[in-house]
Design an enzyme around this catalytic site. Sequence first.
Site, PDB file in Angstrom:
ATOM      1  N   GLU A 235      -1.328 -21.839  17.594  1.00 12.89           N
ATOM      2  CA  GLU A 235      -1.328 -20.778  18.608  1.00 12.89           C
ATOM      3  C   GLU A 235      -0.086 -19.917  18.475  1.00 12.89           C
ATOM      4  O   GLU A 235      -0.120 -18.703  18.629  1.00 12.89           O
ATOM      5  CB  GLU A 235      -1.395 -21.403  20.011  1.00 12.89           C
ATOM      6  CG  GLU A 235      -1.708 -20.420  21.124  1.00 12.89           C
ATOM      7  CD  GLU A 235      -0.485 -19.806  21.800  1.00 12.89           C
ATOM      8  OE1 GLU A 235      -0.659 -18.938  22.654  1.00 12.89           O
ATOM      9  OE2 GLU A 235       0.669 -20.194  21.457  1.00 12.89           O
TER      10      GLU A 235
ATOM     11  N   ASP B 242       0.379 -27.090  18.871  1.00 11.28           N
ATOM     12  CA  ASP B 242       1.560 -26.750  18.074  1.00 11.28           C
ATOM     13  C   ASP B 242       2.686 -26.249  18.982  1.00 11.28           C
ATOM     14  O   ASP B 242       2.454 -25.886  20.136  1.00 11.28           O
ATOM     15  CB  ASP B 242       1.221 -25.676  17.030  1.00 11.28           C
ATOM     16  CG  ASP B 242       0.782 -24.352  17.659  1.00 11.28           C
ATOM     17  OD1 ASP B 242      -0.017 -24.398  18.621  1.00 11.28           O
ATOM     18  OD2 ASP B 242       1.248 -23.284  17.208  1.00 11.28           O
TER      19      ASP B 242
END
Length: 381
Positions: A141, A80
């Site tokens: 994350e 991400d």
Amino acid sequence: MDVNRERLAANFTELCEIDSPSRREGRISRRLQQIFREIGAREIIEDDSSARTGSECGNLVIRFTGDLDLEPIFFSCHMDTVQPAEGVRVKRIGDLFTSAGDTVLGSDDKSGIAACIEAMRLLRESKRPHRPVELVITTCEEVGLVGAKALDPKLVQAKEGYALDSSGFARVITHAPAANRLTITVNGVAAHAGLHPEWGVSALILAAQALARVPAGRIDEETTANFGTISGGAASNIVPEKVVIEGEVRSHSMEKLARVTGEIEEIFTAAVTAWSDPAGSAKGSPSVHVEVRQDFPVMRLQREDRVLRRVEAAARSIGMTLSYERAGGGSDANIFNGHGLATAIIATGMTNVHSTKEQVELQDMVDLTRLLIALLTEPSC
Ligand SMILES: [Zn+2]
């Protein structure tokens, strides 16, 4: 064995141009699975964490069989990116990559993923013997290590690894603090501020009295504390009934983390306990509730630990000099270390991360790829 620079560049560009803001990693996950299948992964596992993370997909654990009789290791990256991340277009000037200026580039952390892909491709093409390796590619994350926290550590067979996720180059992060998050709720008593102020107890005044006394900022060289938000009250003519304050404490020492967190708790409790109502007209008394959540555990590696000796030897074998540093923030590596998986963080070359000025040099990704190959092939490490 030479890194195929243009193939690495093309791969990196393709990954960056697949938008993948946190929780919307479905497309990039599918593409990564396809790539790793093509380059000979033995096993690709997508875990069931999406139900807990709210992402479109789970974390990926990708296994490659090794032909050297060496301990398996893992490399971890996150798929991400932070926002703005809609419609990423990569601009390349010479060998420098940036975004078009209106989004992040996404080199955090696609520089790490691209290096893994190129390393595994080169090893396959050259048929060079290497150790078994797992790639752990997490979701979410950037929104609080949510994917890594939801990953079952038993899915990772290797006992040690490297998170490819830090800015700068040739840096290894060995220490990162643990963090506690605090949500402090001060409850008072609401009353009309003009008609019957003596009936009320101001949660805001009590919170302010406590806040004026709590430790905040840099407490010492390894400990920090911060109060980031305050909310509460209803209107200027109402004695505020409730105030919620959110804060955090970080420390490289678990003992100091507990001590400072405890001090804050005590100061709020004392402020509420010290409240008095000499006239006896308040329609109730105040209370406080302090909720402490461990956000991430500490990361503390020693130079003699095998995980650091291995990366040092690998770097030396390719003529790279590493620096070893402490970080102030938490990352997926904190979570892995907390599970007993010794994990060091290796910088990928990305800079100006979390901004639209994010950039990365192709040469740094080339050298990172060489380092990964050395970690997988050098029998001495
Ligand atoms: Zn990152």
